[in-house]
Design a protein around this motif. Structure first.
Motif, PDB file in Angstrom:
ATOM      1  N   THR A  43     -11.396  40.882   1.970  1.00  0.00           N
ATOM      2  CA  THR A  43     -12.767  40.375   2.045  1.00  0.00           C
ATOM      3  C   THR A  43     -13.381  40.247   0.663  1.00  0.00           C
ATOM      4  O   THR A  43     -14.019  39.235   0.348  1.00  0.00           O
ATOM      5  CB  THR A  43     -13.633  41.297   2.930  1.00  0.00           C
ATOM      6  OG1 THR A  43     -13.055  41.344   4.240  1.00  0.00           O
ATOM      7  CG2 THR A  43     -15.057  40.799   3.023  1.00  0.00           C
ATOM      8  N   LEU A  44     -13.205  41.262  -0.170  1.00  0.00           N
ATOM      9  CA  LEU A  44     -13.759  41.201  -1.522  1.00  0.00           C
ATOM     10  C   LEU A  44     -13.087  40.118  -2.367  1.00  0.00           C
ATOM     11  O   LEU A  44     -13.736  39.474  -3.186  1.00  0.00           O
ATOM     12  CB  LEU A  44     -13.637  42.564  -2.210  1.00  0.00           C
ATOM     13  CG  LEU A  44     -14.589  43.637  -1.695  1.00  0.00           C
ATOM     14  CD1 LEU A  44     -14.240  44.991  -2.294  1.00  0.00           C
ATOM     15  CD2 LEU A  44     -16.031  43.275  -1.984  1.00  0.00           C
ATOM     16  N   ASN A  45     -11.797  39.915  -2.178  1.00  0.00           N
ATOM     17  CA  ASN A  45     -11.100  38.858  -2.909  1.00  0.00           C
ATOM     18  C   ASN A  45     -11.590  37.469  -2.521  1.00  0.00           C
ATOM     19  O   ASN A  45     -11.476  36.528  -3.299  1.00  0.00           O
ATOM     20  CB  ASN A  45      -9.588  38.956  -2.706  1.00  0.00           C
ATOM     21  CG  ASN A  45      -8.938  39.918  -3.659  1.00  0.00           C
ATOM     22  OD1 ASN A  45      -9.288  39.959  -4.832  1.00  0.00           O
ATOM     23  ND2 ASN A  45      -8.008  40.708  -3.165  1.00  0.00           N
ATOM     24  N   GLU A  46     -12.139  37.328  -1.325  1.00  0.00           N
ATOM     25  CA  GLU A  46     -12.656  36.042  -0.873  1.00  0.00           C
ATOM     26  C   GLU A  46     -14.034  35.721  -1.455  1.00  0.00           C
ATOM     27  O   GLU A  46     -14.477  34.579  -1.408  1.00  0.00           O
ATOM     28  CB  GLU A  46     -12.712  35.999   0.656  1.00  0.00           C
ATOM     29  CG  GLU A  46     -11.334  35.991   1.300  1.00  0.00           C
ATOM     30  CD  GLU A  46     -11.367  36.150   2.802  1.00  0.00           C
ATOM     31  OE1 GLU A  46     -12.461  36.413   3.361  1.00  0.00           O
ATOM     32  OE2 GLU A  46     -10.299  36.025   3.424  1.00  0.00           O
ATOM     33  N   LEU A  47     -14.710  36.744  -2.017  1.00  0.00           N
ATOM     34  CA  LEU A  47     -16.020  36.512  -2.621  1.00  0.00           C
ATOM     35  C   LEU A  47     -15.871  35.792  -3.955  1.00  0.00           C
ATOM     36  O   LEU A  47     -14.855  35.933  -4.640  1.00  0.00           O
ATOM     37  CB  LEU A  47     -16.742  37.846  -2.850  1.00  0.00           C
ATOM     38  CG  LEU A  47     -17.117  38.653  -1.612  1.00  0.00           C
ATOM     39  CD1 LEU A  47     -17.739  39.979  -2.030  1.00  0.00           C
ATOM     40  CD2 LEU A  47     -18.066  37.881  -0.708  1.00  0.00           C
ATOM     41  N   ASP A  48     -16.892  35.045  -4.309  1.00  0.00           N
ATOM     42  CA  ASP A  48     -16.860  34.397  -5.625  1.00  0.00           C
ATOM     43  C   ASP A  48     -17.268  35.409  -6.698  1.00  0.00           C
ATOM     44  O   ASP A  48     -17.747  36.507  -6.399  1.00  0.00           O
ATOM     45  CB  ASP A  48     -17.743  33.145  -5.658  1.00  0.00           C
ATOM     46  CG  ASP A  48     -19.220  33.436  -5.405  1.00  0.00           C
ATOM     47  OD1 ASP A  48     -19.559  34.586  -5.094  1.00  0.00           O
ATOM     48  OD2 ASP A  48     -20.034  32.507  -5.525  1.00  0.00           O
ATOM     49  N   ASP A  49     -17.059  35.036  -7.956  1.00  0.00           N
ATOM     50  CA  ASP A  49     -17.327  35.961  -9.069  1.00  0.00           C
ATOM     51  C   ASP A  49     -18.792  36.372  -9.144  1.00  0.00           C
ATOM     52  O   ASP A  49     -19.107  37.504  -9.513  1.00  0.00           O
ATOM     53  CB  ASP A  49     -16.886  35.343 -10.390  1.00  0.00           C
ATOM     54  CG  ASP A  49     -15.372  35.242 -10.486  1.00  0.00           C
ATOM     55  OD1 ASP A  49     -14.683  36.040  -9.818  1.00  0.00           O
ATOM     56  OD2 ASP A  49     -14.885  34.365 -11.218  1.00  0.00           O
ATOM     57  N   ARG A  50     -19.686  35.476  -8.795  1.00  0.00           N
ATOM     58  CA  ARG A  50     -21.126  35.798  -8.830  1.00  0.00           C
ATOM     59  C   ARG A  50     -21.454  36.890  -7.815  1.00  0.00           C
ATOM     60  O   ARG A  50     -22.189  37.840  -8.117  1.00  0.00           O
ATOM     61  CB  ARG A  50     -21.949  34.546  -8.551  1.00  0.00           C
ATOM     62  CG  ARG A  50     -23.432  34.783  -8.604  1.00  0.00           C
ATOM     63  CD  ARG A  50     -24.213  33.466  -8.415  1.00  0.00           C
ATOM     64  NE  ARG A  50     -25.593  33.765  -8.197  1.00  0.00           N
ATOM     65  CZ  ARG A  50     -26.193  33.716  -7.008  1.00  0.00           C
ATOM     66  NH1 ARG A  50     -25.536  33.325  -5.941  1.00  0.00           N
ATOM     67  NH2 ARG A  50     -27.465  34.022  -6.887  1.00  0.00           N
ATOM     68  N   ALA A  51     -20.912  36.775  -6.608  1.00  0.00           N
ATOM     69  CA  ALA A  51     -21.165  37.785  -5.577  1.00  0.00           C
ATOM     70  C   ALA A  51     -20.586  39.136  -5.990  1.00  0.00           C
ATOM     71  O   ALA A  51     -21.211  40.179  -5.770  1.00  0.00           O
ATOM     72  CB  ALA A  51     -20.598  37.332  -4.245  1.00  0.00           C
ATOM     73  N   LEU A  52     -19.397  39.121  -6.576  1.00  0.00           N
ATOM     74  CA  LEU A  52     -18.805  40.376  -7.048  1.00  0.00           C
ATOM     75  C   LEU A  52     -19.650  41.002  -8.150  1.00  0.00           C
ATOM     76  O   LEU A  52     -19.848  42.215  -8.175  1.00  0.00           O
ATOM     77  CB  LEU A  52     -17.377  40.139  -7.553  1.00  0.00           C
ATOM     78  CG  LEU A  52     -16.334  39.834  -6.484  1.00  0.00           C
ATOM     79  CD1 LEU A  52     -15.016  39.427  -7.135  1.00  0.00           C
ATOM     80  CD2 LEU A  52     -16.138  41.019  -5.566  1.00  0.00           C
ATOM     81  N   ARG A  53     -20.150  40.179  -9.052  1.00  0.00           N
ATOM     82  CA  ARG A  53     -21.013  40.676 -10.129  1.00  0.00           C
ATOM     83  C   ARG A  53     -22.286  41.292  -9.547  1.00  0.00           C
ATOM     84  O   ARG A  53     -22.783  42.301 -10.052  1.00  0.00           O
ATOM     85  CB  ARG A  53     -21.332  39.534 -11.096  1.00  0.00           C
ATOM     86  CG  ARG A  53     -21.920  39.975 -12.400  1.00  0.00           C
ATOM     87  CD  ARG A  53     -22.030  38.853 -13.442  1.00  0.00           C
ATOM     88  NE  ARG A  53     -22.530  37.597 -12.886  1.00  0.00           N
ATOM     89  CZ  ARG A  53     -21.810  36.456 -12.787  1.00  0.00           C
ATOM     90  NH1 ARG A  53     -20.555  36.426 -13.203  1.00  0.00           N
ATOM     91  NH2 ARG A  53     -22.332  35.366 -12.281  1.00  0.00           N
ATOM     92  N   ASP A  54     -22.804  40.705  -8.457  1.00  0.00           N
ATOM     93  CA  ASP A  54     -24.005  41.252  -7.813  1.00  0.00           C
ATOM     94  C   ASP A  54     -23.783  42.661  -7.271  1.00  0.00           C
ATOM     95  O   ASP A  54     -24.714  43.468  -7.239  1.00  0.00           O
ATOM     96  CB  ASP A  54     -24.469  40.341  -6.675  1.00  0.00           C
ATOM     97  CG  ASP A  54     -25.154  39.088  -7.163  1.00  0.00           C
ATOM     98  OD1 ASP A  54     -25.520  39.032  -8.355  1.00  0.00           O
ATOM     99  OD2 ASP A  54     -25.332  38.150  -6.345  1.00  0.00           O
ATOM    100  N   ILE A  55     -22.568  42.953  -6.819  1.00  0.00           N
ATOM    101  CA  ILE A  55     -22.318  44.304  -6.311  1.00  0.00           C
ATOM    102  C   ILE A  55     -21.773  45.233  -7.391  1.00  0.00           C
ATOM    103  O   ILE A  55     -21.488  46.397  -7.127  1.00  0.00           O
ATOM    104  CB  ILE A  55     -21.390  44.298  -5.079  1.00  0.00           C
ATOM    105  CG1 ILE A  55     -20.019  43.720  -5.411  1.00  0.00           C
ATOM    106  CG2 ILE A  55     -22.018  43.579  -3.920  1.00  0.00           C
ATOM    107  CD1 ILE A  55     -19.028  43.831  -4.265  1.00  0.00           C
ATOM    108  N   GLY A  56     -21.618  44.721  -8.609  1.00  0.00           N
ATOM    109  CA  GLY A  56     -21.301  45.574  -9.747  1.00  0.00           C
ATOM    110  C   GLY A  56     -19.839  45.737 -10.073  1.00  0.00           C
ATOM    111  O   GLY A  56     -19.478  46.692 -10.760  1.00  0.00           O
TER     112      GLY A  56
END
Length: 78
Positions: A43-56
């Motif tokens: 699930t986390l790998n499917e997120l884009d880089d911006r979304a990952l950056r939002d969760i830190g």
């Protein structure tokens, strides 16, 4: 006063089947835990880089975050 034990005629040692079932339950929990963590990584790998950056976290930290191997710089975001 006389007390009659309910264990008369029964073996007082724990049965070997109880150890088997305890091991089976433990293995089942470990399997479901592993499957849940794999799903979280996917699930986390499917997120884009911006979304990952939002969760830190960044993409290279996904597995560390899911499997609990937090680095010092990650813990300040939690």
């Amino acid at each position: 006063m006389t007390t009659i034990s309910q264990t008369a005629g029964r073996n007082l040692r724990p049965s070997s089947s109880s150890g088997f079932f305890r091991t089976l339950v433990s293995a089942t929990h470990a399997l479901f835990d592993r499957l849940e963590r794999r799903s979280a990584v996917k699930t986390l790998n499917e997120l884009d880089d911006r979304a990952l950056r939002d969760i830190g976290i960044n993409r290279s930290q996904i597995e560390d975050a899911v499997y609990g191997q937090f680095k010092a710089e990650l813990s300040r975001y939690l």
